[in-house]
Design a protein around this motif. Structure first.
Motif, short mmCIF file in Angstrom:
data_model
loop_
_atom_site.label_atom_id
_atom_site.label_comp_id
_atom_site.label_asym_id
_atom_site.label_seq_id
_atom_site.Cartn_x
_atom_site.Cartn_y
_atom_site.Cartn_z
N GLU A 1 39.88 5.31 -42.16
CA GLU A 1 40.54 4.45 -41.18
C GLU A 1 39.55 3.94 -40.13
OE1 GLU A 1 43.67 3.27 -40.49
OE2 GLU A 1 44.44 3.86 -42.45
N LEU A 2 38.54 4.74 -39.81
CA LEU A 2 37.54 4.32 -38.84
C LEU A 2 36.56 3.31 -39.43
CD1 LEU A 2 36.70 7.73 -37.10
CD2 LEU A 2 37.91 5.79 -36.09
N ALA A 3 36.22 3.48 -40.71
CA ALA A 3 35.15 2.69 -41.32
C ALA A 3 35.62 1.44 -42.03
CB ALA A 3 34.36 3.56 -42.31
N TRP A 4 36.87 1.43 -42.49
CA TRP A 4 37.34 0.30 -43.30
C TRP A 4 38.43 -0.49 -42.58
CZ3 TRP A 4 38.71 2.75 -48.73
CH2 TRP A 4 37.57 3.42 -49.23
N PRO A 5 38.47 -1.80 -42.79
CA PRO A 5 39.64 -2.57 -42.35
C PRO A 5 40.82 -2.25 -43.27
CG PRO A 5 38.11 -3.99 -43.52
CD PRO A 5 37.42 -2.66 -43.37
N ALA B 1 42.78 15.02 -44.84
CA ALA B 1 42.99 14.49 -43.50
C ALA B 1 41.67 14.02 -42.89
CB ALA B 1 43.63 15.55 -42.61
N GLY B 2 40.61 14.81 -43.06
CA GLY B 2 39.32 14.43 -42.51
C GLY B 2 38.78 13.15 -43.13
N ILE B 3 38.88 13.04 -44.45
CA ILE B 3 38.40 11.84 -45.13
C ILE B 3 39.26 10.63 -44.76
CG2 ILE B 3 37.98 10.78 -47.38
CD1 ILE B 3 37.43 13.64 -48.44
N GLN C 1 46.28 8.70 -49.78
CA GLN C 1 46.19 8.69 -51.23
C GLN C 1 44.83 8.16 -51.70
OE1 GLN C 1 49.81 7.30 -53.35
NE2 GLN C 1 50.77 7.26 -51.34
N VAL C 2 44.28 7.20 -50.99
CA VAL C 2 42.94 6.71 -51.32
C VAL C 2 41.92 7.83 -51.14
CG1 VAL C 2 41.09 5.16 -50.57
CG2 VAL C 2 43.41 4.28 -50.83
N ALA C 3 42.01 8.55 -50.03
CA ALA C 3 41.09 9.66 -49.78
C ALA C 3 41.17 10.69 -50.89
CB ALA C 3 41.41 10.30 -48.42
N LYS C 4 42.39 11.05 -51.27
CA LYS C 4 42.60 12.05 -52.32
C LYS C 4 42.08 11.57 -53.66
CE LYS C 4 46.70 12.44 -54.00
NZ LYS C 4 48.16 12.70 -54.13
N ASN C 5 42.45 10.36 -54.05
CA ASN C 5 42.06 9.85 -55.36
C ASN C 5 40.55 9.70 -55.51
OD1 ASN C 5 44.77 9.72 -55.85
ND2 ASN C 5 44.89 7.51 -56.07
N LEU C 6 39.88 9.26 -54.45
CA LEU C 6 38.44 9.03 -54.52
C LEU C 6 37.65 10.33 -54.59
CD1 LEU C 6 37.80 6.13 -51.96
CD2 LEU C 6 37.59 6.01 -54.45
N VAL D 1 30.39 11.11 -45.11
CA VAL D 1 30.41 10.00 -44.14
C VAL D 1 29.63 8.81 -44.69
CG1 VAL D 1 29.64 9.25 -41.87
CG2 VAL D 1 30.76 11.47 -42.13
N ALA D 2 28.44 9.07 -45.24
CA ALA D 2 27.60 7.99 -45.77
C ALA D 2 28.29 7.27 -46.92
CB ALA D 2 26.25 8.55 -46.23
N VAL D 3 28.93 8.03 -47.82
CA VAL D 3 29.61 7.42 -48.97
C VAL D 3 30.80 6.60 -48.51
CG1 VAL D 3 30.93 7.90 -51.06
CG2 VAL D 3 28.82 9.15 -50.62
N VAL D 4 31.61 7.16 -47.59
CA VAL D 4 32.79 6.43 -47.11
C VAL D 4 32.37 5.12 -46.44
CG1 VAL D 4 34.64 6.45 -45.39
CG2 VAL D 4 34.28 8.44 -46.86
N VAL D 5 31.34 5.15 -45.63
CA VAL D 5 30.87 3.93 -44.97
C VAL D 5 30.38 2.93 -46.01
CG1 VAL D 5 29.11 2.97 -43.43
CG2 VAL D 5 30.31 5.07 -42.79
N ALA D 6 29.63 3.39 -47.00
CA ALA D 6 29.11 2.50 -48.04
C ALA D 6 30.24 1.85 -48.83
CB ALA D 6 28.18 3.26 -48.98
#
Length: 239
Positions: free
Chosen positions: A148-152, A141-143, A121-126, A28-33
């Motif tokens: 989608e919640l954290a990024w425009p 799916a979770g990522i 695909q972004v979630a998978k690649n990252l 969660v912290a990394v995705v938000v960052a």
């Protein structure tokens, strides 16, 4: 002895739960960052580079250069959306209609069509690895939900264009544009952007620099879809 085994089991369960909670918190912290920080690499890039080194692959060259959204031709995001995920501006990370069709194809024994959105695909690649296991799909799916919640939406597309593979060792639209067309990504034409998008389903099998009949046919189809969507204005609302 029985009491000792129960105590050991309880400690193992606690350790596993703590590890899961820690992994979730870090993710969660990394995705938000990453909404503001450009990822220096991805799980797929690392896998590719390590595999080339361990395999002693001769002639392998890693190419990647980050390019901000406002320095990418507007044709590039439109091309990948037209090719990969035309409902991208409207969905919340998942194309339920395509998922239903893919499941129906699986039940009928047909070749399963791709149902992953650009967000998936972004979630998978990252963060993840190739494969079709339900465990990996669950993590994806979770990522995807977190992204989608954290990024425009614009950020999702910006990251995708910078981490997608466009050929062996070539990652991101800037590296691909320089390698195949000798120009920066902000100067990509409609036709060039469509050609790059045409190889995305299998960038190690299809080649931008030596496109076969299938790639040329797909390029032409993508150009028609770009026009049918209304051109770059289709994604104007994301900006």
């Amino acid at each position: 002895m029985a009491r000792g085994r129960k105590g050991l089991l309880a400690r193992l369960v606690r350790a596993v739960l703590l590890a899961v909670v820690a992994w979730i918190a870090v993710t969660v912290a990394v995705v938000v960052a990453l909404r503001w920080v450009n990822p220096p690499t991805t799980a797929f890039m690392l896998r590719d580079r390590i595999g080339a080194v361990l395999g002693g692959e001769k002639g392998y060259e890693f190419r990647h250069e980050w390019r901000d959204w406002d320095r990418i031709s507007r044709y590039a995001p439109l091309a990948v959306v037209a090719a990969e995920d035309q409902k991208f501006p409207r969905h919340s990370g998942f194309d339920l209609e395509q998922i239903d069709k893919a499941l129906a194809d699986r039940e009928r024994g047909r070749r399963v069509r791709g149902a992953s959105t650009i967000s998936q695909q972004v979630a998978k690649n990252l963060f993840l690895w190739p494969g079709q296991s339900w465990f990996r799909k669950g993590l994806e799916a979770g990522i995807t939900v977190l992204i989608e919640l954290a990024w425009p939406k614009q950020r999702v597309l910006e990251v995708y264009l910078n981490v997608a593979e466009f050929g062996r060792g070539t990652w991101g639209v800037q590296a691909a544009s320089r390698r195949y067309f000798g120009r920066d990504a902000d100067r990509l034409t409609k036709s060039q952007a469509a050609l790059l998008a045409a190889v995305l389903p299998a960038p190690k099998r299809y080649r931008v620099d030596a496109p076969g009949p299938y790639v040329r046919k797909r390029q032409a189809w993508i150009e028609r879809q770009m026009a049918a969507l209304g051109g770059p204005s289709y994604l104007a609302g994301l900006e």
